[in-house]
Design an enzyme around this catalytic site. Sequence first.
Site, PDB file in Angstrom:
ATOM      1  N   GLU B 142       0.827  -1.219   0.000  1.00  0.00           N
ATOM      2  CA  GLU B 142       0.000   0.000   0.000  1.00  0.00           C
ATOM      3  C   GLU B 142       0.854   1.259   0.000  1.00  0.00           C
ATOM      4  OE1 GLU B 142      -2.676  -0.416   3.326  1.00  0.00           O
ATOM      5  OE2 GLU B 142      -3.989  -1.781   2.244  1.00  0.00           O
ATOM      6  N   CYS B 153      11.389  16.053   2.989  1.00  0.00           N
ATOM      7  CA  CYS B 153      12.735  16.014   3.570  1.00  0.00           C
ATOM      8  C   CYS B 153      13.759  16.603   2.593  1.00  0.00           C
ATOM      9  CB  CYS B 153      13.101  14.564   3.922  1.00  0.00           C
ATOM     10  SG  CYS B 153      13.570  13.555   2.510  1.00  0.00           S
ATOM     11  N   CYS B 156      14.171  14.767  -0.647  1.00  0.00           N
ATOM     12  CA  CYS B 156      13.092  15.069  -1.579  1.00  0.00           C
ATOM     13  C   CYS B 156      13.281  16.445  -2.214  1.00  0.00           C
ATOM     14  CB  CYS B 156      11.736  14.999  -0.871  1.00  0.00           C
ATOM     15  SG  CYS B 156      11.186  13.288  -0.639  1.00  0.00           S
ATOM     16  N   GLU B 312      -6.209  -7.814  -0.619  1.00  0.00           N
ATOM     17  CA  GLU B 312      -6.704  -7.872   0.759  1.00  0.00           C
ATOM     18  C   GLU B 312      -8.203  -7.611   0.731  1.00  0.00           C
ATOM     19  OE1 GLU B 312      -4.620  -5.244   3.401  1.00  0.00           O
ATOM     20  OE2 GLU B 312      -2.640  -5.903   2.727  1.00  0.00           O
TER      21      GLU B 312
HETATM   22 ZN   LIG Z   1      11.746  12.577   1.479  1.00  0.00          ZN
END
Ligand SMILES: [Zn+2]
Lengths: 668, 668, 668
Positions: B142, B153, B156, B312
Amino acid sequence: MTIGVCYFPEHWPRERWERDAEQMAEAGIEYVRLAEFSWAVLEPERGVYEFDWLDEAIATLADHGLKVVLCTPTATPPKWLVDRHPEILQADPDGTPRHFGSRRHYCFNSPVYRRETRRVVSEMADRYADEDAVVGWQTDNEFGCHRTVRCYCDDCAAAFSDWLRETYDDVDDLNEKWGTTFWSQRYDSFEAVDPPRPTPAEHHPSHLLDYRRFSSDSVVDYNRVHAEILRDRDDDWFVAHNFMGDFETLDAHAVADDLDLVTWDSYPTGFVQDRRAGAPSMDELRAGDPDQVGMNHDLYRGTNDAPFWVMEQQPGDVNWPPHCPQPGEGAMRLWAHHATAHGADAVLYFRWRRCRQGQEQYHAGLRKQDGSPDRGYRDAVAAASELADVDAAHVDAPVALLHDYDDWWAIDAQPHAPEFDYWEHARTYYRALRARGVQVDLVHPETDLSDYAAVVAPSLHLADDERAAHLREFVEDGGELLLGARSGVKTPSNQLHEELAPGPFADLAGVRVDQHESYPADVDLAVETDAGSRAVSVWSEWLVPDEDTETVATHTTDLAAGTPAVTRAPTDGGSVVYCGVWPGADLADELVSGVLSRAGVATTDRLPDGVRVNERDGLTWVSNFTSDPVAVDAPDDADFRVGESSLDGFDAAVVEAAASDLSVRRSP
Amino acid sequence: MTIGVCYFPEHWPRERWERDAEQMAEAGIEYVRLAEFSWAVLEPERGVYEFDWLDEAIATLADHGLKVVLCTPTATPPKWLVDRHPEILQADPDGTPRHFGSRRHYCFNSPVYRRETRRVVSEMADRYADEDAVVGWQTDNEFGCHRTVRCYCDDCAAAFSDWLRETYDDVDDLNEKWGTTFWSQRYDSFEAVDPPRPTPAEHHPSHLLDYRRFSSDSVVDYNRVHAEILRDRDDDWFVAHNFMGDFETLDAHAVADDLDLVTWDSYPTGFVQDRRAGAPSMDELRAGDPDQVGMNHDLYRGTNDAPFWVMEQQPGDVNWPPHCPQPGEGAMRLWAHHATAHGADAVLYFRWRRCRQGQEQYHAGLRKQDGSPDRGYRDAVAAASELADVDAAHVDAPVALLHDYDDWWAIDAQPHAPEFDYWEHARTYYRALRARGVQVDLVHPETDLSDYAAVVAPSLHLADDERAAHLREFVEDGGELLLGARSGVKTPSNQLHEELAPGPFADLAGVRVDQHESYPADVDLAVETDAGSRAVSVWSEWLVPDEDTETVATHTTDLAAGTPAVTRAPTDGGSVVYCGVWPGADLADELVSGVLSRAGVATTDRLPDGVRVNERDGLTWVSNFTSDPVAVDAPDDADFRVGESSLDGFDAAVVEAAASDLSVRRSP
Amino acid sequence: MTIGVCYFPEHWPRERWERDAEQMAEAGIEYVRLAEFSWAVLEPERGVYEFDWLDEAIATLADHGLKVVLCTPTATPPKWLVDRHPEILQADPDGTPRHFGSRRHYCFNSPVYRRETRRVVSEMADRYADEDAVVGWQTDNEFGCHRTVRCYCDDCAAAFSDWLRETYDDVDDLNEKWGTTFWSQRYDSFEAVDPPRPTPAEHHPSHLLDYRRFSSDSVVDYNRVHAEILRDRDDDWFVAHNFMGDFETLDAHAVADDLDLVTWDSYPTGFVQDRRAGAPSMDELRAGDPDQVGMNHDLYRGTNDAPFWVMEQQPGDVNWPPHCPQPGEGAMRLWAHHATAHGADAVLYFRWRRCRQGQEQYHAGLRKQDGSPDRGYRDAVAAASELADVDAAHVDAPVALLHDYDDWWAIDAQPHAPEFDYWEHARTYYRALRARGVQVDLVHPETDLSDYAAVVAPSLHLADDERAAHLREFVEDGGELLLGARSGVKTPSNQLHEELAPGPFADLAGVRVDQHESYPADVDLAVETDAGSRAVSVWSEWLVPDEDTETVATHTTDLAAGTPAVTRAPTDGGSVVYCGVWPGADLADELVSGVLSRAGVATTDRLPDGVRVNERDGLTWVSNFTSDPVAVDAPDDADFRVGESSLDGFDAAVVEAAASDLSVRRSP
Ligand SMILES: [Zn+2]
Ligand SMILES: [Zn+2]
Ligand SMILES: [Zn+2]
């Protein structure tokens, strides 16, 4: 029984103190609490103490025969200390410090703060060890207020690792007991376990539970720092702490082990607004909910099985709830009577005079800021006079209601329905007992139960065989037990028991839980008993009774229709009722009445909402928390020590009679 | 069609495994998913692998003829990895790390985490490349759950600059396409563009859109790391991922390009509570909303135009929605039929046995924590038996519903009304199609449309000439197109088109939008068609039809009264309906029915709410998501392969007939 | 009276500018505002200025006889500046920076940002000092928008200490005036006083009040940096700022001391949604609330007692409220009339053309993004024509409504009921005055009051003897004073007065407040006057009138029943009404009508809700903010300069008559 007041002489000119003391004495006040939050006045810079003002204040009060309770001033570390040691500040889960500028900004685990605490408490204790007027101490103030039990700073992270090291054999033991295989949460050292900081999804429930235990234990330890110093200096004075109402995060049972006297702070019109489900009625906005207040009285009385104090009693309008209508006429007198009826030996109003400065200017005192008497003053004088010759007698409660903070914390971590509040659920049973005029001890499940005729356990969520054996002993001795929903679901480490609920209690209760469900509060659920249909809500279990177990109530809501919802298992001694739903008031009354009847406990007829009776030492108090008048039917020879058989709104009466001999109704 | 289960042998003693495998085989289970979240068990310390337990688990299952799907365990990096490399943690927009203690705490762009991912995936792939019982893989779990697609962050931030550098010619190109003259938002380098961190006012919509694209692309790249390693080791096993329901932030179309099999996780009673507007009915709390679930089935089937799996399937009560009443009687069987009807080839229930430890203790399994069968087990056995001989046939849908994640992200960034949810709006049209018994492919707008008779495009918000040409080709070939509100408003870079909406589609649709309005959901709006007054809500456009364009509906709400609200433009091929409002159910039905009729698509009569039919390969499923019984009128010679013409509440039937030959009504 | 527009030529190709200017001139537009937010275009890298485009834009506009208002572009520091000096960013209370990516991300106290401000403003001022077409300046834009008045960065912490040092004699003076003995909050230096950062409990109210004063003063200082440079370069152009509506955190009175012209930005349909209690009606969603808008007109007119401008007038639908139905037919014309009626001399629509890029794409302009005229354009043309020969006359208001931002800040810090909003409470009185057709000056309490017949002071919360003497002088000169609840409660430092409220005003008002109460908004409270029962809400005081003071209204709600709620004290001059409740509309009308009558102020009959009249310089405007038509009864000889005696919905008319000679009613 006696009346007292919280007093802050440092907020007023010294010229005024003498007159204040005189007026207190005239009012019938016996105890005066001093020095709370006074650190910066006592020690304006580090190591420079100024005790003169406090000496003088104590002397002035003592001259008028008043007794003094001192406070350790540690709830408010001064700015000079925070500037020197910012590491004493608490931290939010994301690391944001809780800064100076209000109160309670210190961390219970800070080594620096413990050192500074020892220093200031020692100085005060030394100073007043020989002062006769000082009869006792309050440690700090309201530990945990403003959500401060749980801190997430680096000192706490280290202390948590230590706490785990003491609690578990080794880290594999922790991994096993928590169950850290789930989601790869295995730890390879105690140091690796952090406080529950911000995470993408919810935390591991065993981690959460242990952090809650650790946090509460940290306060217990911190309180002990105070208690040990104070006891060391003078064995005659008492050591107390003032707890709060409906307060989850701190285990009062554990703190109380280090106290001589348990006290709490009672603010009825605030509590109905900010810590109870459901919108308060207008009467509740004016006087509060007697069962909400009473449950705290009984909790703190039960903590040490001894008379307690209300260290702060609401004196009029207050500042912190969303709204503050004026309390009902006489409400401040009513609260003192109601507290006494529940076992209080002293009720101290907070505070003497409305404060002109700071955060609590909208909080009334017994006197207004100009010194003139306020509404609460007249009520306090009446209460002091009426209660003067009531003895500090033990309350003999025939029923124990079992409560364990660990269960509260575990259910709060996984409520499985936003409406499932552990304490509200427990209160449902408490209300039913109180609506039958019965005194109730709220006690820890490990308490000796042999003197009780009946035990109600709303939710013994975490359970092991030892706890089950303890209850079995009670029942086999003839006791009647009512066990509520969500009992016996988890191990003490917050894992599911492998056997179905109620787990270790299943054999005793003669029942297994096949399924559980949660529903929005507005979904109408019902069960049927011999007496008819009964509303229930929020929580529903499908029960499978053992062969010898009788079905007391059956679900009638679609899917569960026909399935047992409440059962009763006879034993050779008493019997065990298991209730797998959150009962509405009528079902709770029916179940509780049955238990009391089988246990041979005398009760009243069902009392009107908001009206309660309490028997203590041969006297019965009638407390009317509503604005409607009520009428009391008492035995002909029963003497009304206070009031009479007709009570006004927000009125109280005291009768020389057993509670179960009275009948009370709203009068037209 | 086959049934499977998710299994976590590591949570249970090895002695139990053999019996579990045996019971699975007896139940008719074919697939067993293993090793999800198992990193800390597979590699308890860095470089020390413990595969023995997994070897044994696979062997035990294989011995009973069960096929294994393995998971890469990367959704849960172990604590030792986080402690060694805290820089792998995701960060909130304000920089707060998302800590260890739950799952999904890693950043998709972390170079360190990609390296560690390669290492652990390679180890596992090497180990099981020759294991016949392992038929496929699920990458991670998922992606994006718990709001983790978008991270803020430093890794990123750097990766975003790189992404921009790849996307735009140069920074002037970015400045031009975004339009950064507004509010002095001009950038002089790609490095200067930050993630959208906390700002005083809202962010630039083009910046937001590109960060959403970048974030989704980061997951696509990260998934590819897994897929490439797995393919490299063994070409025979499939590579899959399990997507989520109604999930906005990750472009499933793009991820699916790297997958052999698309799967998703279906939790109907949770979805109606936490990701749909409007309070769920009691029936929906017990079985969910068939169109909410069905729309996801069709999305994931449409993604690769192939049968999909439910990796699921909800097995009973679950832990994460606000409430969890027990599912309706038979609901777990119903869901498997309904999934099959929509094109599923396998339905794996999550999980085999209720877990005793960690965050999901309140999540049922097919068996209870004590090992006994739970309600879902009986349903799963029934479904396995009933569906065993259904072929994995292609679903031939006559209608395409166009959906582009970019449009979702753009509208979500500027909804212009809190109630304007892109997916809810699309679902309005989807419901109308499904209420007429039609199978629907949810596909990307660039999909080849030549095989469809009709196309419904609820909101093609971002548009350029190429997209318009693609639709024009479809219509000129005779296709019928329904184009919904807010189409053609923006460029692909999220600037307003200079021409009025529907911009590039205006000529094709023969209409211009003069004004748009948004209204609170409780304001009653209406339009009038030939058939009478029709409720609409939230969004209203005032249309100016071209000369040859017919007005289909006219506003009747005060200010807009008399203004066209829905139009239809004929072309030499098919025709184009433009709907400038958010239609109520009746208007949606009227518009959709007209389109289907003109397109020559056979339909049923309008089906009751909560009851749906799906034709697949000559069989038609009737799925009753309500507690009321329903009656099916089928051709006399139609054979009921499963069930019969009278269905109970939460029941399913399978008939050998075309959907459009059936008629279904609630039976009294 | 004249019309203008806000224009952003930098968003459009230069080829278009000539045509834009031509169309503006044709529309009757006189003023064009330019260069707001244009820093990155004017100075694309540090020290490299590009003024050519602005030169050309000004020249193009000037060629068509248009006058230019320039903006300093400081509301949007460019990315290159933020990258070079991240310390200019504002910070949230927890220290999180408010990043680049929207606007207003700079700190008013940043020394670096002040230096950069001086640089760019000087460059612009130098460039256009000799440009005749430039007639004035707007400093920055909407100081404080997006909650940016209050910053918590390190520069602010240092500046706050400096501010305190300037404000108090020494730190003991601060300790005394704040009252820091409470909760040990004593400071030993100004440096020790921090901004109010996150704390466990609420902050000290004196600390909060001073931080609010300091924050507002910081903006005042920052605005002065602009004003001084601009004045230094050219004395002929005016210096203005555009304030916001219903805006609490910035003291407009103080900023205005440095301005030649006060302007504000009026968005009526947004204001009813996001800054007013109560859900807006459909009419209000289409045109706003005339009293909400009017109160801001009167505030900003009163600030310098001079005609003001609407610098930004809503031109159609806008992007930022929750919803945006299209404004009523003619609403954009109505708003210009209504502003003029309140004393505006210019109304500039925001903006010329809907912007294709960035955050405000959902904000209409007078023209659509394709350049074609939008609904607002037609209204603006009508307004320009109808208002062209209206003189910029002074508005002679007979009534002053006293307002002090310090009172707003103090009550906001301790509302004592979530519903007690200072501005809403003041608006209750304002509405009552306006419903009687009276012009009102909103002025600071220290304003010279000698020209007013009546003064209404809704809540003079902070008070000292000087303020009391000022009012006494007014009353003794024959003025009529209405003093509202919560007046005279606190010292200017936000301590409680020792004497009971209304403290310094008690002798003048002839009354003391015995108790105060707050109630949830849904509790029905009432008082009784000679005219009958009157609804009140939220706030209730129990009054004790002096001997000569008359009781005007008496509480009828249970506990307070029989206690005076409103009193009137006669003096040798005028009289003083004290109102101890939050009056409902009827009581407010009754009190205000009495005051106006005794003061000899002519009024209209009570006007229908949503319909208002304003007299200015012999003309009376009738403004109909409802969708219903209204009829005006005017004297026979009264000439309708605009419109006629029958007004449509959202229509305006201008009559040559006194307001009090008109009567207005909804027409059937
Ligand atoms: Zn990040
Ligand atoms: Zn700590
Ligand atoms: Zn700052």
